[in-house]
Scaffold this active site. Structure first.
Site, PDB file in Angstrom:
ATOM      1  N   ASP A  54      57.231  53.436   5.005  1.00 46.75           N
ATOM      2  CA  ASP A  54      57.337  51.974   5.133  1.00 46.75           C
ATOM      3  C   ASP A  54      57.150  51.252   3.796  1.00 46.75           C
ATOM      4  O   ASP A  54      57.241  50.031   3.735  1.00 46.75           O
ATOM      5  CB  ASP A  54      56.363  51.434   6.193  1.00 46.75           C
ATOM      6  N   ASP A 201      47.400  48.898   2.543  1.00 42.31           N
ATOM      7  CA  ASP A 201      47.131  50.252   3.019  1.00 42.31           C
ATOM      8  C   ASP A 201      45.868  50.855   2.389  1.00 42.31           C
ATOM      9  O   ASP A 201      45.930  51.791   1.579  1.00 42.31           O
ATOM     10  CB  ASP A 201      48.353  51.165   2.790  1.00 42.31           C
TER      11      ASP A 201
HETATM   12 ZN   LIG Z   1      52.051  50.954   5.291  1.00 45.12          ZN
HETATM   13 ZN   LIG Z   2      50.416  53.993   4.318  1.00 43.62          ZN
END
Ligand SMILES: [Zn+2]
Ligand SMILES: [Zn+2]
Length: 299
Positions: A54, A201
């Site tokens: 992603d 993240d």
């Molecule tokens: Zn991510």
């Molecule tokens: Zn990630």
């Protein structure tokens, strides 16, 4: 995380004097790019947080899009170890041609905190704490020349016009009588540029404070509502409340929460916004295609 029909994956384009610095590009980023009508000429760099799909699967498409220009310049890709081989292997496997060279700058433990610099900005990086090696970024605009003092210029006998313009941009001049004038004779002290952080993240970690310290604007992951903190913890992510708390402690002027889990929609997003604001008023959940203008602190 996957792109949704109503929400693109997280990607941030920073536009500064015609240059575009892009952070992350998951699947479909070129759709957002086209919708935002960013143009390709100033697009010379992408900084990648980590090798999860992603955040990087959209890069090959962007590289191909960029190859539609005549004579594109060198393109720089900054990211974790492995970003270079990922893109080179993809290019080899798919056999697409690029009419410009690529430059890879990969993180190394011995390399220090400065990832990249040009005549406009300096880009710093720090490892975060995720299920995969992940980097956060801090973009610092270079200092600007101090404020021009017209009264002082008149006193020094400098005629209004091109001379003033030159001095304002920090260049010295020579008057008709041969006298040299240095910019510091008519300018105030140098003024700070604008600072931005991009942190996604990660679980809470010290590096976030280093990256976000006193920035004008921070784009931070707010993937989960606080009630889902166990998911956040297990998957290496932040809740909106954790992000807002760290933004506040770091002295961030404005925080934008991004990388929202696809499980949330409609009213959930409003709740995320409210819960984050309870902790730090200058926080908001970001939406696709939103544009933030960042003013200079001293203007
Ligand atoms: Zn991510
Ligand atoms: Zn990630």
């Amino acid at each position: 995380m996957m792109p949704m029909p109503n929400r693109l994956l997280t990607s941030l384009a920073v536009r500064l004097n015609g240059q575009i610095y892009l952070f992350d590009a998951g699947e479909g980023t070129q759709l957002g790019w086209k919708r935002a009508q960013l143009g390709l000429r100033g697009f010379k760099l992408i900084a990648v947080s980590h090798l999860h799909a992603d955040h990087c699967l959209g890069i090959p498409g962007l590289l191909m899009l960029r190859a539609q220009m005549d004579d594109p310049e060198l393109f720089t890709i900054i990211g974790p170890p492995g970003i270079g081989s990922f893109l080179q292997e993809t290019q080899r496997a798919l056999g697409f041609y690029l009419n410009y060279p690529l430059q890879f700058i990969e993180w190394s433990d011995a390399g220090g905190s400065l990832a990249y610099e040009d005549d406009q900005v300096r880009l710093f990086w720090q490892p975060l704490k995720h299920t995969q090696f992940c980097l956060g970024y801090r973009l610092e605009e270079r200092e600007r020349p101090g404020k021009f003092n017209p009264g002082r210029a008149v006193q020094l006998g400098i005629p209004k016009g091109p001379f003033w313009g030159k001095l304002q941009t920090g260049q010295g001049i020579v008057l008709e009588n041969g006298e040299e004038i240095r910019p510091d004779q008519v300018l105030g002290p140098a003024r700070s540029g604008r600072h931005l952080a991009y942190v996604v993240d990660t679980r809470p970690v010290k590096a976030i404070y280093t990256l976000c310290r006193n920035v004008d604007i921070a784009f931070m992951e707010g993937m989960f509502l606080p009630e889902d903190v166990e998911h956040a913890s297990a998957k290496g992510h932040l809740t909106v409340v954790e992000a807002a708390r760290m933004a506040k402690r770091a002295g961030v002027k404005q925080a934008v929460l991004v990388h929202i889990s696809p499980r949330y929609n409609g009213d959930d997003l409003l709740r995320m916004d409210e819960q984050a604001k309870e902790v730090f008023e200058q926080t908001a959940v970001g939406r696709d295609m939103e544009i933030y203008s960042v003013p200079y602190a001293d203007d």
